[in-house]
Design an enzyme around this catalytic site. Structure first.
Site, PDB file in Angstrom:
ATOM      1  N   LYS A   6       0.853  -1.090   0.081  1.00 57.46           N
ATOM      2  CA  LYS A   6       0.085  -0.288  -0.064  1.00 57.46           C
ATOM      3  C   LYS A   6       0.838   1.383  -0.038  1.00 57.46           C
ATOM      4  CE  LYS A   6      -3.372  -2.473   2.265  1.00 57.46           C
ATOM      5  NZ  LYS A   6      -4.770  -2.560   3.176  1.00 57.46           N
TER       6      LYS A   6
ATOM      7  N   HIS B  81      -8.542  -3.502  -6.155  1.00 60.49           N
ATOM      8  CA  HIS B  81      -8.474  -3.522  -4.669  1.00 60.49           C
ATOM      9  C   HIS B  81      -9.526  -2.716  -4.012  1.00 60.49           C
ATOM     10  CE1 HIS B  81      -7.118  -3.245  -0.545  1.00 60.49           C
ATOM     11  NE2 HIS B  81      -6.252  -4.172  -0.619  1.00 60.49           N
TER      12      HIS B  81
ATOM     13  N   GLU C 247     -11.237 -11.027  -1.000  1.00 62.08           N
ATOM     14  CA  GLU C 247     -10.952 -10.225   0.129  1.00 62.08           C
ATOM     15  C   GLU C 247     -12.110  -9.444   0.446  1.00 62.08           C
ATOM     16  OE1 GLU C 247      -6.526  -8.643   0.076  1.00 62.08           O
ATOM     17  OE2 GLU C 247      -7.621  -7.053  -1.200  1.00 62.08           O
TER      18      GLU C 247
ATOM     19  N   GLY D  30      -7.379  -4.827   6.923  1.00 64.57           N
ATOM     20  CA  GLY D  30      -6.669  -4.065   7.853  1.00 64.57           C
ATOM     21  C   GLY D  30      -7.446  -3.934   9.258  1.00 64.57           C
TER      22      GLY D  30
ATOM     23  N   GLY E  48      -1.038  -5.551   5.984  1.00 68.33           N
ATOM     24  CA  GLY E  48      -0.191  -5.293   7.235  1.00 68.33           C
ATOM     25  C   GLY E  48       1.079  -5.991   7.509  1.00 68.33           C
TER      26      GLY E  48
HETATM   27  C1  PEP Z   1      -4.935  -5.930   1.702  1.00 65.09           C
HETATM   28  O1  PEP Z   1      -4.491  -4.654   1.402  1.00 65.09           O
HETATM   29  O2  PEP Z   1      -5.190  -6.241   0.535  1.00 65.09           O
HETATM   30  C2  PEP Z   1      -5.048  -6.653   2.753  1.00 65.09           C
HETATM   31  C3  PEP Z   1      -5.532  -7.825   2.717  1.00 65.09           C
HETATM   32  O3  PEP Z   1      -4.769  -5.861   4.155  1.00 65.09           O
HETATM   33  P1  PEP Z   1      -4.730  -6.763   5.461  1.00 65.09           P
HETATM   34  O4  PEP Z   1      -3.701  -7.914   5.360  1.00 65.09           O
HETATM   35  O5  PEP Z   1      -3.710  -5.452   6.247  1.00 65.09           O
HETATM   36  O6  PEP Z   1      -5.751  -6.840   5.984  1.00 65.09           O
END
Ligand code: PEP
Length: 256
Positions: free
Chosen positions: A11, A97, A169, A175, A236
Site C-alpha cells: 500500500k 483492490h 478480500e 486491515g 499489514g
Molecule cells: C490488503 O490490503 O489487500 C489486505 C489484505 O490488507 P491486510 O492484510 O492488512 O488486511
C-alpha cells in the site's frame, strides 16, 4: 496442481531504506523455500529500487505493483502503464483492490478494462473482489463476487482468467484484524470456483484464488489447509519480513 501465491501489498508505505531492508531480510528468510510463489507490490515510486535490490540479491521474489492505467502512453497525467511496469520487471499487478474501488471510484467495468489491458501486455492481473460488511450481513457475498467476476468474463471471456490470480478480500476484513474464519473463506472460494466452472471447468480448476484480509502468521495455516484457498494477499503483515515469510512458508507446507 495449483501453486500457491503469497503476495505482499505494501500500500502507501515505504522509503528507500525500508525497501532495501525489507527485501534483503525477506530474501534471506525465504532461502530454500520452494512450492510457493512469493510476490511483493511496493508503491510505484519504489518499483525501480525493488527491482535493483532483488536482482542484486539474485532473488526469486516476484515483483509486482499496485495499479495500472488502461493506456501504454499518452496524455494521462499521473498514471503508469503496463509497458512501464514491464520495463522495471514488475509482472503481478493488483487491480480492483477495494481501496481503489472506494477512494478512486473504480467501477467493475473499469477494472475489467484494466484486466484486459494487463493480459494484452502479457502481465498477470491480481484481481481483487469482495463484499462490504453490509453486503455480507445481507447474505449477498456470493452474488457480489459473481458480479465482479462476470464483469471480467463478459469483457474478455472466461479463458482470460487462465494465468490470472483472483484475490477474494472481504472488505470488512482488510486491515481490521477481523479476519474471515477459514471455513467461511473456503465456502466463498468454493462458490467463486463453482461460478467460474459453470463457464469452464478447466479454467476453474487451474485459477489461483487467494484469500486476503488480516492474514497473519497465526491464522495463515488454517486458510491454507482449505482446498480452494491458494495463497494470500497480505497487507499489514507483509511489512515485516519474518511475518510475511512465515505466511509464505505456511502456504508452501500446507500445499506440499
Ligand atoms: C490488503 O490490503 O489487500 C489486505 C489484505 O490488507 P491486510 O492484510 O492488512 O488486511
Amino acid at each position: 496442481m495449483r501453486q500457491p501465491v503469497v503476495m505482499g501489498n505494501w500500500k502507501l508505505n515505504g522509503s528507500k531504506a525500508m525497501v532495501t531492508d525489507l527485501l534483503t531480510a525477506l530474501n534471506a528468510e525465504l532461502e530454500g523455500v520452494t512450492g510457493v510463489d512469493v510476490a511483493v507490490a511496493p508503491p510505484a515510486l519504489y518499483v525501480d529500487l525493488a527491482e535493483r535490490t532483488l536482482t542484486d540479491a539474485g532473488s526469486a521474489i516476484i515483483l509486482g505493483a499496485q495499479n495500472t492505467d488502461v493506456n501504454n502512453s499518452g496524455a494521462f497525467t499521473g498514471d503508469m502503464s503496463p509497458e512501464m511496469l514491464k520495463d522495471f520487471g514488475a509482472t503481478h499487478i493488483i487491480i480492483g483492490h477495494s481501496e481503489r474501488r472506494q477512494y478512486h471510484n473504480e467501477s467493475d467495468e473499469f477494472i475489467a478494462q484494466k484486466f484486459a489491458f494487463l493480459k494484452e501486455n502479457g502481465l498477470t492481473p491480481v484481481f481483487c473482489i469482495g463484499e462490504s460488511e453490509a453486503q455480507n450481513e445481507a447474505g449477498e457475498t456470493e452474488a457480489v463476487c459473481a458480479r465482479q467476476i462476470d464483469a471480467v468474463i463478459n469483457n474478455s471471456g472466461v479463458e482470460a482468467l487462465n494465468g490470472a490470480i483472483i484475490a477474494y478480500e472481504p472488505i470488512w476484513a482488510i486491515g481490521t484484524g477481523k479476519a474471515a474464519t477459514a471455513d467461511d473463506a473456503q465456502r466463498i472460494h468454493a462458490s467463486i470456483r463453482a461460478h467460474i466452472a459453470a463457464k469452464s471447468e478447466e479454467v476453474a480448476k487451474n485459477v489461483v484464488i487467494q484469500y486476503g484480509g488480516s492474514v497473519k502468521p497465526e491464522n495463515a495455516e488454517a486458510y491454507f489447509a482449505q482446498p480452494d484457498i491458494d495463497g494470500a494477499l497480505v497487507g499489514g503483515a507483509a511489512l515485516d519480513a519474518k511475518s510475511f515469510a512465515a505466511i509464505a512458508k505456511a502456504a508452501a507446507k500446507a500445499k506440499a
